[in-house]
Each structure stands twice: as C-alpha cells, then as structure tokens.
Design a protein around this motif. Structure first.
Motif, PDB file in Angstrom:
ATOM      1  N   ASP A 123       0.843  -1.195   0.000  1.00 43.98           N
ATOM      2  CA  ASP A 123       0.000   0.000   0.000  1.00 43.98           C
ATOM      3  C   ASP A 123       0.880   1.246   0.000  1.00 43.98           C
ATOM      4  N   GLN A 124       0.290   2.377  -0.423  1.00 43.17           N
ATOM      5  CA  GLN A 124       0.968   3.670  -0.422  1.00 43.17           C
ATOM      6  C   GLN A 124      -0.057   4.757  -0.104  1.00 43.17           C
ATOM      7  N   LEU A 125       0.336   5.686   0.744  1.00 41.12           N
ATOM      8  CA  LEU A 125      -0.506   6.819   1.094  1.00 41.12           C
ATOM      9  C   LEU A 125       0.225   8.101   0.740  1.00 41.12           C
ATOM     10  N   ASP A 126      -0.363   8.879  -0.158  1.00 38.70           N
ATOM     11  CA  ASP A 126       0.222  10.140  -0.609  1.00 38.70           C
ATOM     12  C   ASP A 126      -0.490  11.278   0.114  1.00 38.70           C
ATOM     13  N   ILE A 127       0.169  11.808   1.154  1.00 38.80           N
ATOM     14  CA  ILE A 127      -0.407  12.923   1.900  1.00 38.80           C
ATOM     15  C   ILE A 127      -0.460  14.154   0.988  1.00 38.80           C
ATOM     16  N   GLY A 128      -1.572  14.871   1.038  1.00 36.53           N
ATOM     17  CA  GLY A 128      -1.759  16.022   0.158  1.00 36.53           C
ATOM     18  C   GLY A 128      -2.499  15.686  -1.116  1.00 36.53           C
ATOM     19  N   ASN A 129      -2.648  14.407  -1.391  1.00 39.88           N
ATOM     20  CA  ASN A 129      -3.431  13.946  -2.534  1.00 39.88           C
ATOM     21  C   ASN A 129      -4.810  13.544  -1.991  1.00 39.88           C
ATOM     22  N   ARG A 130      -5.838  14.321  -2.340  1.00 47.40           N
ATOM     23  CA  ARG A 130      -7.161  14.127  -1.742  1.00 47.40           C
ATOM     24  C   ARG A 130      -7.697  12.731  -1.987  1.00 47.40           C
ATOM     25  N   ALA A 131      -7.526  12.217  -3.202  1.00 47.91           N
ATOM     26  CA  ALA A 131      -8.049  10.880  -3.509  1.00 47.91           C
ATOM     27  C   ALA A 131      -7.355   9.824  -2.652  1.00 47.91           C
ATOM     28  N   SER A 132      -6.032   9.922  -2.503  1.00 50.23           N
ATOM     29  CA  SER A 132      -5.298   8.950  -1.698  1.00 50.23           C
ATOM     30  C   SER A 132      -5.694   9.055  -0.224  1.00 50.23           C
ATOM     31  N   GLU A 133      -5.873  10.277   0.248  1.00 50.66           N
ATOM     32  CA  GLU A 133      -6.279  10.446   1.638  1.00 50.66           C
ATOM     33  C   GLU A 133      -7.662   9.861   1.893  1.00 50.66           C
ATOM     34  N   GLN A 134      -8.596  10.067   0.971  1.00 50.30           N
ATOM     35  CA  GLN A 134      -9.941   9.512   1.140  1.00 50.30           C
ATOM     36  C   GLN A 134      -9.921   7.989   1.085  1.00 50.30           C
ATOM     37  N   LEU A 135      -9.129   7.442   0.172  1.00 46.67           N
ATOM     38  CA  LEU A 135      -9.033   5.993   0.027  1.00 46.67           C
ATOM     39  C   LEU A 135      -8.541   5.345   1.320  1.00 46.67           C
ATOM     40  N   HIS A 136      -7.658   6.031   2.029  1.00 50.07           N
ATOM     41  CA  HIS A 136      -7.060   5.474   3.242  1.00 50.07           C
ATOM     42  C   HIS A 136      -7.703   6.017   4.519  1.00 50.07           C
ATOM     43  N   GLU A 137      -8.838   6.735   4.359  1.00 54.10           N
ATOM     44  CA  GLU A 137      -9.590   7.257   5.499  1.00 54.10           C
ATOM     45  C   GLU A 137      -8.669   8.069   6.423  1.00 54.10           C
ATOM     46  N   TYR A 138      -7.905   8.945   5.813  1.00 56.90           N
ATOM     47  CA  TYR A 138      -6.933   9.760   6.539  1.00 56.90           C
ATOM     48  C   TYR A 138      -7.642  10.866   7.311  1.00 56.90           C
ATOM     49  N   ARG A 139      -7.325  10.988   8.594  1.00 53.29           N
ATOM     50  CA  ARG A 139      -7.869  12.061   9.414  1.00 53.29           C
ATOM     51  C   ARG A 139      -6.823  12.470  10.452  1.00 53.29           C
ATOM     52  N   TYR A 140      -7.065  13.607  11.087  1.00 52.80           N
ATOM     53  CA  TYR A 140      -6.091  14.136  12.028  1.00 52.80           C
ATOM     54  C   TYR A 140      -6.771  15.082  12.995  1.00 52.80           C
ATOM     55  N   GLU A 141      -6.079  15.373  14.087  1.00 54.17           N
ATOM     56  CA  GLU A 141      -6.453  16.423  15.025  1.00 54.17           C
ATOM     57  C   GLU A 141      -5.191  17.199  15.391  1.00 54.17           C
ATOM     58  N   GLY A 142      -5.374  18.486  15.721  1.00 54.73           N
ATOM     59  CA  GLY A 142      -4.237  19.327  16.065  1.00 54.73           C
ATOM     60  C   GLY A 142      -3.427  19.749  14.865  1.00 54.73           C
ATOM     61  N   SER A 143      -4.077  19.904  13.721  1.00 56.83           N
ATOM     62  CA  SER A 143      -3.367  20.211  12.484  1.00 56.83           C
ATOM     63  C   SER A 143      -2.692  21.576  12.533  1.00 56.83           C
ATOM     64  N   ARG A 144      -1.486  21.635  11.992  1.00 58.94           N
ATOM     65  CA  ARG A 144      -0.798  22.898  11.749  1.00 58.94           C
ATOM     66  C   ARG A 144      -0.831  23.251  10.263  1.00 58.94           C
ATOM     67  N   GLY A 145      -1.538  22.435   9.477  1.00 63.01           N
ATOM     68  CA  GLY A 145      -1.731  22.741   8.077  1.00 63.01           C
ATOM     69  C   GLY A 145      -0.842  21.952   7.138  1.00 63.01           C
ATOM     70  N   TYR A 146      -1.133  22.112   5.849  1.00 61.05           N
ATOM     71  CA  TYR A 146      -0.349  21.504   4.787  1.00 61.05           C
ATOM     72  C   TYR A 146       0.724  22.491   4.326  1.00 61.05           C
ATOM     73  N   TYR A 147       1.846  21.954   3.835  1.00 60.61           N
ATOM     74  CA  TYR A 147       2.842  22.812   3.199  1.00 60.61           C
ATOM     75  C   TYR A 147       3.612  22.019   2.155  1.00 60.61           C
ATOM     76  N   THR A 148       4.186  22.745   1.196  1.00 65.89           N
ATOM     77  CA  THR A 148       4.932  22.132   0.103  1.00 65.89           C
ATOM     78  C   THR A 148       6.416  22.395   0.293  1.00 65.89           C
ATOM     79  N   LEU A 149       7.211  21.358   0.108  1.00 72.39           N
ATOM     80  CA  LEU A 149       8.667  21.458   0.267  1.00 72.39           C
ATOM     81  C   LEU A 149       9.352  20.969  -1.005  1.00 72.39           C
ATOM     82  N   GLU A 150      10.341  21.701  -1.424  1.00 72.16           N
ATOM     83  CA  GLU A 150      11.223  21.265  -2.507  1.00 72.16           C
ATOM     84  C   GLU A 150      12.638  21.200  -1.947  1.00 72.16           C
TER      85      GLU A 150
END
Length: 630
Positions: free
Chosen positions: A483-510
């Motif tokens: 299996d693979q879970l791609d955080i930030g990819n809405r479809a992958s997060e929904q497929l894996h029932e991804y949830r959280y509490e205490g979020s500091r948000g999403y960010y992009t890194l290069e």
C-alpha cells in the motif's frame, strides 16, 4: 509473539556458525558525523544538548550497539563518554578514550586505540574503536561532556555508531557490563584459526593444483546436504591473487554463488601484504584461510579458474566440509554464501561508484573496496561509503571517509594494518584496499542493498574503484509493497480514510535527500500535526510484521510519535528519529510493527500520536509506503 530464531548481542558474535541464518525484525543503522551539506566537513558529532552533556547517539526501542568509533587529535581535550540504557538516569558505562583497550569490557582486541602517523603534519590522530556488543531492551543514549565539533587540532573530534534495531525485545537482556566476554575475547585473539564451534568434518585435500590458462579445475564436489567448513591454502603470488578465480555453485544454481579473484576471497585484493580478519585472510607466513560457513542442500561444486596468460600452480588447497544434518541450517530460513559480481576497476566521474546491488533477502557480512588515484602521493580516502537498503532514498549506513568505514579514521598512510574486524593493504594512501568484516553488525536487507562509495570529498576526485561484497542470501524477497498513502493527494487520503487532530496545516517542500543524489530536488506536499493522524492501510494476512516507511521533513531533529495499531499501543517502542538536516531536508525513515499486532489481518488502522521532544513543533508526513514482511 514471534520468537527470534537466533541469539543477539554477545551470543550473536560468539556463534560464528549462525551467520548464514536469515533474521526477522532486524535493521542496521548508523549515527555519526556526516557533513549535512554533502561536502567533507565530517566532524560535527552531536544531536542536541541535555543539561551539561552533549548527546551523540539516541535511540528508542530494543537494539544492540556493535561498533563505536571516535577520532581526535591528541591536543584535543579528552571527552568522557557516558552510555545510558533503558531511560535510566544514571549511566551504566563511563569511559574516556584513553581507557579503550584496557577498561573492562572494552579491552583488546574487542576495543583498542589506533595512533596514526605524523603524515607531514596532518597527524598524529588518535582513533578509539569498540566492537563490544551492548544490547538494550528499551533505549540507548550516548553522551559526551564536551561538544565534538570542528577540525582544528584543539577541537573535540568526530566518529560514529553502528547498531541493530529490533522490532521487538524478545530475548534481549540489557547490557550490564558484567557479561562474560572470555569466549569472544579468546575467539578475537585467535585470528587465523577457525572461529566456529568444532564439528565433524570430511576433508578433501588437493595437493598441488596446476591450472592451464583459461582452464577451470574442480577442487570440490558433493551431492546431498552439507556445509563447507573452511577453505585454506598455501601462499599466493601477487599476480595469482587477481588471475586465479574461485567459483562455487550451490544446489545447481544457474549463476555461480561465488565468483571472484582468489586473492579477494582470501582477504587481499591488492595482494601486496598479508592481512586478515576473523573470517578470512592471510597469516604473516602467507597461509590463506576462509572460515565463512557455506551450507547447501542438494549439491556443491567449487572450481578454480585461471584467467591469466600463463599456467598457475597452488602448492596446497584444502576444502573441509561436513555432512552432518545440522538442524540450525534449515532450508528457507538459511541463506547461501554468495559474492556480488566483482566490480572491475573503473572510475565513475561525478558520481558514487556502486560496488554492488544485491537483490532478494539476506545480509551483508563483509566488503572489500580498493581505490586507485591517478598519481602517487594523492590522498584518495575522503570518499564516504553510502549504503541504501530496501530501496530507501536515505542512506542507512554511511561513513565519514573511506577509512572510517573500516574504523581507522585517518587515511591509509601505514599499510598493512589489521584487526579482527577490519584491515587495509596497499601503499601509503594510493593505492589502498580496505576490508571490513561485519560479524555482529551485519547489514540485513529484505528486497535489495546498494553499496556505493564517493570519489573524493564530494565526488570531485578521479578515483578508480574495484571491489566485492560477501553476503548470505536467497533470491526470494522478504517483504512486498502492499500500500501507499500520498499525503496532500485528496483521492489517496480519502481511500485510506486519513484524518487528524491538532493540524498545523499543509505545506509544500522542494528539497533533496542526503547521499549521492543530493543535487536532485524533489517537490512534495505534506501535512504536520501537533495532535495525531490516522489512516487505514492494506497488508497481507500471512505476514510476519509490517514496515512503515515515511517521507518527512528533517529540518528539526527528535521527531517522535507513539504508534497505535487497531487502537492498541505498540509498547515495544515509539517512532523516533533524533537527527536532523536543515540543508538536505528529505528523510525516509521506517518503523517496524511486530507481528503480534499484524498477524492474520488484511487491513490495519494506524494512529500516530505526536510527542514533543526537543526543538520539534509537530509530526510531519508527506508520503507512506507500507510493506508486508513475508
């Protein structure tokens, strides 16, 4: 709870005959003074400061220390090292570098001090090294009373730790210092003698061996189940070390399991001087020996091949084998003794020399690497060894220079040098040839292992490398990606029932990963939480545990999280990574879930609960790979 099939720690090193057994739930790791920007400033060795002490190693979970090395100038202030086990407030070991080699249990030859030469004003350098096995059931931390940083002669010094991490604490008894090391000390004091327990052998002696150019001569053949106990011989001429090859095939395999120059097989690729470690080498009088056990179940054939232009003659070669049905060598849970394809001498300008890529399941037990610079007098040992395991982008094992991989730590100015676990041959600094035996800290892999070495400080030097790896292995992989879970990819997060509490948000890194490809930028979007995150992943019911691999941002160190599986806390350990890199920020680290939490299940609900440690502000996650261990 799944039982570990072999001893660990002290017993692991004493029972040399157990090396062929394939192990579950073991990973090799390195912590040391690697330049975070990818250059050659490999001298800052500290993770964080805790009160009056500087922490240089910090691991949570069961494991075992196998190799501890520190280099420093004699003018530097002498540090005091403290070893803490299982979250205790008081150290179980307090030792200064000057005490290595004499203070129990850090006594010669399990521990010693190597003094380098003046070397035109660069030296001398003091290297202390220990191969004393030190297991721990819950955690281990090493500190020093001074900050180890800087390359000037008054600065503190640099070094490394190589250790095993275990999925569970079954069979682990934490180091006390009162363990009986007499058997191991006797073994390590008898280099050149067979380190294995004695068994009944049937020996076959070929005396002499004469081989025409291009000819292959069989020196051993057996039908049925057995094991090679030893291969020994008389002295080799220097040209014979490269032109005579040994080839062995177990159980009618299509590709030979062993295929390498005879000199390399006996520990000396250059063949300039006799050097030897516990497992293989040449004695001072030139006698060659090789004691790695080599089990087989149907058939064995060993040949000598003359690749030279003239005839070759060996005055003596003896192959000793046993037909005993040794119950510890069970087919399927035991690896074949193998060599990687011999890496012929060549340069790879601007990139690591990839000495070998091993596939399947197994563990590396020794490596031979040789380096040739263009001209005499060139220091050509600055290149770091970098080992990637099971496809991970972050090197699992590194070294601050070629010579540090073999625990000398100050170039190769005085060949030959040898100790029971490592040695080097050659001319001062160029050419050089290094040999490392991993009798305790072997490198396990479940799908692949890639072993590379830099050419110079940051692949900025022309060096021709050659070499080979010795390992035990089978062709079948020991885990599979399920299996693979791609955080930030809405479809992958929904497929894996991804949830959280205490979020500091999403960010992009290069950014880039450490290692050979640290100039290649990777862009990804992830999430960080100061609470928890959870998700569901697919595995195979017929598993022996599960491995989670995470891509994360290591701008701060001491990332820590408690792990829950189906709501049950994994009590053996937490997910913890103490190091950091604010320059090459991508990290791939892993967490092995013991089989007791996963057996028989096809889906797992994973919860990762952030635990504040040091400077970290949140748990960050960008991508998860889920592997079922088979």
């Amino acid at each position: 709870m799944m039982k570990r099939i072999t001893p660990i720690g002290l017993e692991n090193m004493e029972r040399f005959d157990l090396l062929p057994l394939l192990r579950n739930g073991v990973q090799v790791h390195y912590e040391g003074s690697i330049d975070k920007q990818g250059y050659n400033a490999d001298w800052d060795w500290w993770l964080y400061q805790d009160r009056e002490e500087w922490v240089i190693f910090d691991h949570v979970g069961p494991g075992c220390l196998y190799n501890f090395v520190q280099h420093r100038y004699p003018e530097s202030e002498e540090p005091t090292f403290k070893f803490y086990f299982d979250h205790e407030d008081e150290p179980r070991v307090v030792i200064k570098p000057s005490e290595f080699g004499s203070k129990h249990p850090f006594v010669t030859p399990l521990a010693d001090a190597y003094i380098g030469p003046e070397d035109n004003g660069r030296g001398p350098i003091r290297v202390i090294r220990s191969f004393v096995p030190m297991p721990f059931a819950k955690a281990c931390r090493i500190t020093t009373d001074i900050r180890l940083k800087g390359a000037a002669k008054g600065d503190g010094g640099w070094g490394h730790v190589v250790y095993h991490a275990y999925a569970d604490a079954n069979g682990v008894s934490t180091f006390t210092g009162s363990e009986n090391y007499e058997g191991l000390l006797q073994m390590w004091s008898s280099v050149g003698e067979d380190p294995k327990p004695r068994v009944y052998v049937e020996s076959q002696t070929i005396h002499p061996v004469e081989i025409k150019p291009g000819e292959a001569v069989a020196v051993f053949e057996d039908h049925g189940q057995g094991s090679i106990v030893s291969i020994t011989g008389g002295s080799l001429k220097q040209d014979e070390t490269r032109e005579l090859w040994i080839r062995a095939t177990w159980d009618h395999h299509e590709v030979p399991d062993i295929d390498c120059p005879l000199g390399t097989f006996f520990g000396s690729e250059l063949g300039m001087n006799p050097i030897g470690v516990l497992s293989h080498g040449q004695t001072a009088d030139g006698r060659c020996y090789h004691y790695f056990p080599m089990p087989y179940w149907e058939h064995a054939r060993i040949e000598l091949v003359n690749r030279g232009d003239g005839p070759a003659r060996l005055p003596l070669l003896e192959v000793r084998s046993t037909r005993d049905r040794n119950p510890i060598y069970l087919r399927g849970s035991t690896g074949y003794f193998r060599t990687s394809p011999y890496y012929e001498r060549k340069a790879t300008p601007g990139a690591d020399s990839i000495i070998a890529r091993l596939s399947g399941r197994g563990h590396l037990v020794a490596g031979h690497i040789t380096g040739h610079a263009r001209h005499a007098g060139i220091i050509s040992c600055e290149g770091d060894v970098r080992v990637h395991i099971d496809g991970g982008a972050t090197p699992r094992v590194e070294s601050d220079g070629s010579e540090s991989w073999v625990c000398y730590g100050w170039g190769f100015p005085t060949p030959p040098e040898t100790n029971p676990s490592s040695a080097y041959d050659g001319l001062p600094d160029n050419p050089w040839s290094m040999l490392r035996l991993c009798s305790g800290d072997w490198y396990p892999f479940l799908t692949e292992l890639a072993f590379g070495i830099e050419s110079g400080e940051f692949n900025n030097q022309y060096i021709e490398h050659s070499g080979i790896l010795f390992y035990y292995g089978v062709d079948e992989p020991g885990m599979v990606l399920t299996d693979q879970l791609d955080i930030g990819n809405r479809a992958s997060e929904q497929l894996h029932e991804y949830r959280y509490e205490g979020s500091r948000g999403y960010y992009t890194l290069e950014s880039a990963y450490e290692g050979d490809h640290d100039n290649k930028l990777v862009r990804d979007t992830g999430h960080e939480t100061e609470g928890f995150s959870e998700f569901t992943v697919s595995i195979r019911p017929e598993n022996r545990g599960v491995r989670l691999r995470r891509r994360s941002d290591q701008i701060t160190g001491r990332q820590r999280a408690n792990v829950y599986v189906e709501g049950i806390p994994v009590t053996e350990k937490c997910w913890y990574y103490a190091d950091r890199n604010p320059y090459k920020r991508w990290l791939e680290d892993e967490f092995d879930i013991p089989a007791s939490y996963t057996e028989g299940k096809k889906d797992l609900r994973i919860k990762l609960e952030y635990v504040q440690a040091g400077e970290t502000r949140a748990w960050n996650e960008f991508y998860y790979w889920v592997y079922t261990i088979l």
